[in-house]
Design a protein around this motif. Sequence first.
Motif, mmCIF file in Angstrom:
data_model
loop_
_atom_site.group_PDB
_atom_site.id
_atom_site.type_symbol
_atom_site.label_atom_id
_atom_site.label_comp_id
_atom_site.label_asym_id
_atom_site.label_seq_id
_atom_site.Cartn_x
_atom_site.Cartn_y
_atom_site.Cartn_z
ATOM 1 N N TRP A 5 67.199 -27.196 15.445
ATOM 2 C CA TRP A 5 67.043 -26.097 14.486
ATOM 3 C C TRP A 5 67.794 -24.891 15.012
ATOM 4 O O TRP A 5 67.700 -24.554 16.190
ATOM 5 C CB TRP A 5 65.564 -25.753 14.297
ATOM 6 N N LYS A 6 68.542 -24.231 14.136
ATOM 7 C CA LYS A 6 69.314 -23.042 14.500
ATOM 8 C C LYS A 6 68.514 -21.790 14.150
ATOM 9 O O LYS A 6 68.079 -21.615 13.014
ATOM 10 C CB LYS A 6 70.640 -23.030 13.741
ATOM 11 N N GLU A 7 68.357 -20.926 15.128
ATOM 12 C CA GLU A 7 67.621 -19.672 14.912
ATOM 13 C C GLU A 7 68.443 -18.740 14.030
ATOM 14 O O GLU A 7 69.614 -18.502 14.290
ATOM 15 C CB GLU A 7 67.344 -19.007 16.257
ATOM 16 N N ILE A 8 67.809 -18.204 12.992
ATOM 17 C CA ILE A 8 68.441 -17.225 12.111
ATOM 18 C C ILE A 8 67.911 -15.830 12.427
ATOM 19 O O ILE A 8 68.662 -14.874 12.511
ATOM 20 C CB ILE A 8 68.199 -17.567 10.625
ATOM 21 N N ALA A 9 66.597 -15.721 12.593
ATOM 22 C CA ALA A 9 66.000 -14.414 12.892
ATOM 23 C C ALA A 9 64.639 -14.625 13.539
ATOM 24 O O ALA A 9 63.923 -15.569 13.201
ATOM 25 C CB ALA A 9 65.845 -13.596 11.618
ATOM 26 N N THR A 10 64.299 -13.736 14.461
ATOM 27 C CA THR A 10 62.954 -13.728 15.036
ATOM 28 C C THR A 10 62.513 -12.287 15.234
ATOM 29 O O THR A 10 63.323 -11.426 15.575
ATOM 30 C CB THR A 10 62.882 -14.458 16.403
ATOM 31 N N HIS B 256 57.571 -13.305 13.054
ATOM 32 C CA HIS B 256 58.331 -14.073 12.072
ATOM 33 C C HIS B 256 59.443 -14.807 12.801
ATOM 34 O O HIS B 256 60.148 -14.215 13.622
ATOM 35 C CB HIS B 256 58.975 -13.147 11.033
ATOM 36 N N MET B 257 59.621 -16.083 12.456
ATOM 37 C CA MET B 257 60.705 -16.875 13.032
ATOM 38 C C MET B 257 61.320 -17.677 11.890
ATOM 39 O O MET B 257 60.604 -18.314 11.128
ATOM 40 C CB MET B 257 60.166 -17.820 14.104
ATOM 41 N N THR B 258 62.644 -17.646 11.775
ATOM 42 C CA THR B 258 63.325 -18.392 10.718
ATOM 43 C C THR B 258 64.388 -19.277 11.348
ATOM 44 O O THR B 258 65.182 -18.814 12.174
ATOM 45 C CB THR B 258 63.974 -17.438 9.695
ATOM 46 N N TYR B 259 64.383 -20.549 10.929
ATOM 47 C CA TYR B 259 65.327 -21.539 11.446
ATOM 48 C C TYR B 259 65.924 -22.332 10.286
ATOM 49 O O TYR B 259 65.268 -22.507 9.255
ATOM 50 C CB TYR B 259 64.621 -22.535 12.378
ATOM 51 N N ALA C 158 65.256 -25.127 5.575
ATOM 52 C CA ALA C 158 64.917 -23.880 6.275
ATOM 53 C C ALA C 158 63.423 -23.909 6.585
ATOM 54 O O ALA C 158 62.630 -24.455 5.813
ATOM 55 C CB ALA C 158 65.255 -22.663 5.433
ATOM 56 N N VAL C 159 63.072 -23.319 7.703
ATOM 57 C CA VAL C 159 61.674 -23.226 8.117
ATOM 58 C C VAL C 159 61.402 -21.788 8.525
ATOM 59 O O VAL C 159 62.178 -21.182 9.263
ATOM 60 C CB VAL C 159 61.374 -24.163 9.309
ATOM 61 N N GLN C 160 60.294 -21.253 8.014
ATOM 62 C CA GLN C 160 59.822 -19.944 8.466
ATOM 63 C C GLN C 160 58.481 -20.156 9.144
ATOM 64 O O GLN C 160 57.603 -20.835 8.606
ATOM 65 C CB GLN C 160 59.663 -18.963 7.321
ATOM 66 N N ILE C 161 58.342 -19.572 10.329
ATOM 67 C CA ILE C 161 57.101 -19.660 11.093
ATOM 68 C C ILE C 161 56.531 -18.257 11.195
ATOM 69 O O ILE C 161 57.210 -17.337 11.650
ATOM 70 C CB ILE C 161 57.359 -20.232 12.501
ATOM 71 N N PRO D 71 70.098 -24.900 0.306
ATOM 72 C CA PRO D 71 71.424 -25.434 0.014
ATOM 73 C C PRO D 71 72.556 -24.649 0.675
ATOM 74 O O PRO D 71 73.662 -25.142 0.791
ATOM 75 C CB PRO D 71 71.517 -25.385 -1.495
ATOM 76 N N ASN D 72 72.282 -23.439 1.159
ATOM 77 C CA ASN D 72 73.309 -22.611 1.800
ATOM 78 C C ASN D 72 73.328 -22.742 3.312
ATOM 79 O O ASN D 72 74.031 -21.999 3.981
ATOM 80 C CB ASN D 72 73.105 -21.142 1.432
ATOM 81 N N ALA D 73 72.561 -23.678 3.865
ATOM 82 C CA ALA D 73 72.434 -23.780 5.321
ATOM 83 C C ALA D 73 73.775 -23.986 6.009
ATOM 84 O O ALA D 73 73.968 -23.527 7.129
ATOM 85 C CB ALA D 73 71.485 -24.923 5.685
ATOM 86 N N SER D 74 74.708 -24.655 5.375
ATOM 87 C CA SER D 74 75.993 -24.918 6.031
ATOM 88 C C SER D 74 76.798 -23.648 6.273
ATOM 89 O O SER D 74 77.734 -23.640 7.051
ATOM 90 C CB SER D 74 76.811 -25.909 5.197
ATOM 91 N N SER D 75 76.425 -22.555 5.609
ATOM 92 C CA SER D 75 77.172 -21.306 5.794
ATOM 93 C C SER D 75 76.681 -20.500 6.986
ATOM 94 O O SER D 75 77.233 -19.476 7.306
ATOM 95 C CB SER D 75 77.099 -20.448 4.526
ATOM 96 N N TYR D 76 75.606 -20.948 7.684
ATOM 97 C CA TYR D 76 75.073 -20.226 8.835
ATOM 98 C C TYR D 76 75.802 -20.626 10.080
ATOM 99 O O TYR D 76 76.081 -21.707 10.374
ATOM 100 C CB TYR D 76 73.571 -20.494 9.014
#
Length: 109
Positions: free
Chosen positions: A60-65, A72-75, A81-84, A104-109
Amino acid sequence: SRGLGDVYKRQFPDQSYIDLEETKALGTGDNWIGSLVFTTPYNASSVFDFYMSEMPKLKWKEIATVRADISHMTYVRENRAVQILILSDGSDKAKVTITAIPNPNASSY
């Protein structure tokens, strides 16, 4: 490839208990969506550290924490996508909500 289900099968801190009243999930395997709610006998900081360590191991790639009273944690991974959310109750316990959605936009991260 590991699915979102693997996050839940393998990535609960020990002695965690799922709250069946608050948990809402639809689907199976890699295609399920919804929220999983559980309590853990560990403080919020320890739970945060647990996910910071374990999520990258599952690719899982970290987007924001954000570490706070409600952390909040987003991967993202593939098209998911997963938000914790980790809520401290001011003691050595924490309430955790993990929300899984299609992304559907995950490939752009």
